[in-house]
Design an enzyme around this catalytic site. Sequence first.
Site, PDB file in Angstrom:
ATOM      1  CE  LYS A 115      -4.340  -1.620   1.955  1.00  0.00           C
ATOM      2  NZ  LYS A 115      -5.403  -1.329   2.916  1.00  0.00           N
ATOM      3  CE  LYS A 207      -8.042 -10.394  -3.859  1.00  0.00           C
ATOM      4  NZ  LYS A 207      -7.452 -10.291  -2.509  1.00  0.00           N
ATOM      5  CE  LYS A 210     -11.050  -0.437  -2.565  1.00  0.00           C
ATOM      6  NZ  LYS A 210     -10.820  -0.964  -1.245  1.00  0.00           N
TER       7      LYS A 210
END
Length: 344
Positions: A115, A207, A210
């Site tokens: 991240k 995957k 969103k």
Amino acid sequence: MAHFPARVFSGVQPTGNLHLGNYLGAIVKFVELQRTHECIYCVVDLHAITLPQKPAELKASIREVTAAFIAAGIDPRAHIVFNQSQVAEHAELAWVFNCVARIGWLNRMTQFKEKAGKDKENASVGLYAYPCLMAADILVYRATHVPVGEDQKQHLELSRDIAQKFNLDFSESIAACGHGDAFFPLPEPLIQGPATRVMSLRDGSKKMSKSDPSDYSRINLSDDAETIAQKVRKAKTDPEPLPSEVEGLARRPEAENLVGIFAALNGETKQGVLKSFGGAQFSAFKSAFVDLAVAKLGPIGNEMKRLNADPAYIDNVLRDGADRARGIAQKNMAAVKDILGFVR
Ligand code: TRP
């Protein structure tokens, strides 16, 4: 070690749309656990701000995740549903855990590395300390079981390490305060198997996410029947008919993904699906897929739409859940203060 009554806790971040991956990977399990456990489900808004968020979108997302929980079948009266920031004890215990966890432990967290990206110097301190807040979420309720995806396994292990170090470092005080040989349970992950790893409908090797720019890559929980049907019809496939055995899905990521989703939605195994559809063309399989997906997900989308039109109801659910959560958290936090030697 002391015995702790079973209690389930889990958290979902209010960042963007919830999709089929969140549903099959986590929410289905949340719903199921209600039958056997006392459950606390938290919309983790304090975690969300470890990365930049727009206030109006954050507010809408908190309500949307709550609506999805309820629409999917979580009962906010029988269990607890609330947003994290309404119970100050999460942040309070997280501070204590910042002082229990070691820098070396946090340096090993792979999610921080992902991240934070290249510019680690510019990541927020909150993003770095995120796993200590997650441990506090769970342990402020002394929860014993935590349904999470595979990607959260390392954070759960860190929560166990923190609980164990606290129990050891303060063992004398814990005993003197009347809590026996341990104050915190070592929370156990309930990890969903790889069968429920939901991949993008446009690329079976990625995957479902969103953040994928194409909305056709995912089925959102808020999609209506027509949108679901369109996305399934456009989903990427390959030219071969479906195999009769699961081994035949190897190196066919799109086929494997669609068969896996079908199996999960229908509560059966991939082999079970292939027993019915082995040898079939994708066109036939997809029309059965549309019927199944619309039957299972359509009502959730409709219910979310209804709930999204009534934010006052959602806010009431969250306030009521927070009041009950706070009752538990305050009691445990008071005990932690006594154990630490704080005056209160
Ligand atoms: N980190 C989790 C995720 O991104 C969300 C989360 C926060 C959580 N606190 C938690 C999950 C406590 C389980 C228990 O998915």
